[in-house]
Each structure stands twice: as structure tokens, then as C-alpha cells.
Write an enzyme that holds these catalytic residues in place. Structure first.
Site, PDB file in Angstrom:
ATOM      1  N   ASP A 120       0.610  -0.828  -0.419  1.00 55.65           N
ATOM      2  CA  ASP A 120       0.238  -0.226   0.037  1.00 55.65           C
ATOM      3  C   ASP A 120       0.931   1.231  -0.124  1.00 55.65           C
ATOM      4  OD1 ASP A 120      -2.963  -0.625  -0.488  1.00 55.65           O
ATOM      5  OD2 ASP A 120      -2.400  -1.055   2.024  1.00 55.65           O
ATOM      6  N   ASP A 179      -7.551  -4.708  -4.535  1.00 51.98           N
ATOM      7  CA  ASP A 179      -7.131  -3.810  -4.141  1.00 51.98           C
ATOM      8  C   ASP A 179      -5.799  -3.528  -4.041  1.00 51.98           C
ATOM      9  OD1 ASP A 179      -8.670  -4.790  -1.807  1.00 51.98           O
ATOM     10  OD2 ASP A 179      -8.247  -3.597  -0.177  1.00 51.98           O
TER      11      ASP A 179
END
Length: 399
Positions: A120, A179
Site C-alpha cells: 500500500d 485492492d
């Protein structure tokens, strides 16, 4: 003949009539709430993540967390909003959003060397990418983007064809979540800065592999796919934050629509556009009759109402607006724009609580972990972004 021509003209006019954007998008409370949140940030810096579910007070997290780039990024979006419609007599126009955002982003710089965020880092790069749209020669931002891209590229496995999402105790268990399509943007930005084609190739390989294994035939998606890191075989498909392994977690579906639309924007590869359309169509077709997006499309309606997820709705709004801009099909611009505006109209008013510190309520961070009915920093980010995108396209006004 004249009647037919008149009817045709009327039908053309009707096809271009767009739904109205909700007034809350440009409420003075947007600037007030964001500015007040900047004021409550402690020293050393922590960032808003989720609110409680009763009073809407922000809970703060240390910078070494996957959502910590969203609030500084929101500050940059408010700087853009100020340029688009800043009135020197109100808080939007009088606040130095750029100074606030730059100061907050400084707390993320240490993460370019070592962090616990893993894949991320793409989200953490958002404020630095925004900075480069303002000052392309900002060396601090350039270095940050390149470092974050390098950290993400280091998680790529050429046998699997993906960047690793979650680290596991068994190194052969290579887990990838939908994601991660959102993190590919930092690879493209860094590739443009460095002319390093390898970074683009990694993004394309990851998207191709995700396209092959995460997307079901009906356009829905699995949240997690587990691969064997030595053979590249996908041996398990499941959920982590959705209702079940066979259900469709709505935020994951929205990540996918946005991610593949963005891949098409960068590459013009037709299969990415096809996948984005297919996933967007599933999202629209499975939206409940009241238009409110649930946390999982397949979660049961009883015995209690299933929680909503306004963050999934706001992300989907921006994904649809991207499709409206880049889908070349006849009628696509109006089709996707109307879908975005309808999502806004159905999900914003009921989630707008003037007394909360967050802009929106009714977000679901992680239902299996009992975190729902809250404000979410990324839901707010995509809410502000949606308003900016509509303004840039002259689809609404600031008042």
C-alpha cells in the site's frame, strides 16, 4: 416526417439530461471540517483513519499505516477546490491548504526507507503525486514517488506475475488482493519520471494476472487470490473483508473498476476497458433499489439490515467518472456520468451528518472485524475528489 425529426431531437436532448449533484458536495462544512481536522492533528503527527459510530469523532493512527496518505491527499484536493471555486471571504478561500498538506506529508517521508505498509505504498504516495502536479520539479516529492515505486516493484514475483499484497509466514503462499490494482499508479508516475520501462511492465503484468484470476465471468470479483510463489499457480480464491468466498465485497469491486479503468487510461489496452466496463455493469446491476451501496452485494438482508459502505460508493463514483472520460463508445460519457451522479445522489444525503468530524458517515471499514457505520478517511477523500472532477468537467457549480 417533421414529427419524426422532432421526436429524434427530443430523444437526443433527453439522453444528455444528467442527474444533479447533491448540494452537500460543496457545502461550506466541507472546508470547515477538513480544516478543523488539520487543527486537531497532534505532534508528532498522526492521521485520521476511522471515526466512532455514534459521535463521528476521528480515531488517529501513526503514519506507518496504509491510510495515512489519504488525509494529506485530501488537503491537496482542497487546494484544487480552492483554485476551482475559492471565495476569498470563506474558509475554502482563506485557508492555505497547500501549506497544511505539505507539512502533513512530511510525516510520511520516513516511510520511503522502511515501513510496515507493504504493497500500500501506492496509497501513501498520493500526496506526493499531487505535489508534482503543482511543482513538477519538487525534488522531495520526486524522490518519495520513486522510492515508493521501488518498494512496490521489489514485491513483484515474475513467476506469479503480481506484486505481493500481504506478507505470510509461508513464503510460498503469495497472496494478492484486488485492492492492489490501486497501487499501480505510483509505478506509472515513477516510470514517467525515470523513464524506467520496467516499472510499467510490472504494472501491466500485475493487471493481466489480476484480470485472469480475480474477475468472475459475470464481472464480479474475488477479494483475495493465493498463488504458489514457485509455480505461479492460483490455488485458492477467497474473501477477507467480504461476506463469503463466493460473494462480492463492494469496495473490492470498486477498486477493480477504478484500477482497470486507470490501466486503460495509461495503456489504451482494450481488454482493460472491457474489464472495467464489465465490473462497472455488475456494480450498477447489483445496486439495491434504494441506491445505497451495501458493504457486500451478497450479504443477507435479514435479520438486521446490512450496513452500507459509502467509501465503496464514493470510489465507484470516481471510477465511473474515469470511464465517462475515457470510454470511447457512443453514449458512454452520459451513461457513466449519470451512473456516478445517481450514486452520489443516493449515498451522500443519508450519510451526511453535520455534527460529525468526518464528511460522510455509514462507511464500513471491515465488517468481519465489526468496524462499520463510521466515517472513513478514504471515503472522504473520494467524496472531495468526485466534486472536483465534476467541477473540472463543467457538470456542476461550486454553489
Amino acid at each position: 416526417m417533421k414529427l419524426q425529426i422532432i421526436a429524434l431531437k427530443i430523444s437526443i436532448l433527453v439522453s444528455h439530461v444528467l442527474a444533479a449533484a447533491p448540494a452537500q458536495l460543496f457545502s461550506p462544512l466541507v472546508a470547515q471540517k477538513v480544516h478543523n481536522t488539520f487543527k486537531l492533528l497532534p505532534n508528532p503527527l498522526q492521521f485520521p483513519h476511522t471515526t466512532d459510530s455514534t459521535k463521528g469523532a476521528w480515531g488517529l493512527v501513526d503514519p506507518n499505516w496504509w491510510t495515512s496518505g489519504f488525509f494529506p491527499g485530501t488537503g491537496y484536493l482542497m487546494n484544487t477546490r480552492k483554485a476551482l471555486c475559492g471565495d476569498p471571504t470563506n474558509e475554502l478561500g482563506t485557508t492555505d491548504w497547500l501549506a497544511l498538506s505539505r507539512s502533513a506529508s512530511n510525516a510520511l517521508l520516513s516511510l520511503t526507507d522502511k515501513n510496515g505498509i507493504g504493497h500500500d505504498v501506492g496509497f501513501i504516495s498520493f500526496p506526493f503525486i499531487e505535489e508534482l502536479t503543482i511543482n513538477p520539479n519538487n525534488q522531495t516529492a520526486i524522490n518519495a514517488v520513486n522510492r515508493f515505486a521501488g518498494l512496490l516493484a521489489a514485491r513483484f514475483n515474475s513467476v506469479v506475475g503480481c506484486t505481493r499484497s500481504w506478507d505470510t509466514s509461508d513464503p510460498t503462499d503469495f497472496q494478492v488482493i484486488i485492492d492492489n490494482m490501486m497501487n499501480l499508479e505510483v509505478l506509472f508516475v515513477s516510470a514517467a519520471l525515470t523513464r524506467n520501462k520496467t516499472l510499467e511492465n510490472i504494472a501491466i503484468r500485475h493487471a493481466d494476472t489480476t484480470q485472469a484470476n480475480h474477475i468472475r465471468s459475470d464481472g464480479s470479483s474475488w477479494h483475495v487470490v493465493e498463488y504458489n510463489s514457485t509455480t505461479g499457480v492460483a490455488f485458492k480464491k477467497r474473501t477477507a473483508q467480504g461476506y463469503s468466498d463466493s460473494s462480492t465485497w463492494t469496495r473490492g469491486q470498486a477498486w477493480g473498476v477504478y484500477g482497470f479503468a486507470n490501466m486503460y487510461r495509461h495503456t489504451q489496452k482494450a481488454s482493460y476497458l472491457d474489464t472495467a466496463r464489465k465490473m462497472a455493469t455488475y456494480f450498477i446491476n447489483n445496486t439495491p433499489s434504494d441506491g445505497v451501496i451495501p458493504w457486500d452485494f451478497n450479504a443477507p438482508l435479514t435479520p438486521t439490515p446490512r450496513p452500507a459502505d459509502t467509501s465503496a460508493a464514493m470510489l465507484a463514483v470516481n471510477a465511473f467518472l474515469m470511464l465517462a472520460q475515457y470510454d470511447p463508445a457512443a453514449g458512454a460519457k452520459d451513461k457513466w456520468t449519470n451512473a456516478a451522479l445517481q450514486l452520489l445522489g443516493n449515498n451522500v444525503p443519508f450519510a451526511w451528518k453535520t455534527s460529525w468530524q468526518s464528511l460522510l458517515s455509514n462507511g464500513t471499514s471491515n465488517k468481519p472485524s465489526n468496524n462499520f457505520n463510521t466515517g472513513l478517511v478514504y471515503g472522504d477523500y473520494y467524496f472531495v475528489l468526485a466534486g472536483n472532477e465534476l467541477l473540472k468537467r463543467n457538470l456542476t457549480t461550486c454553489s
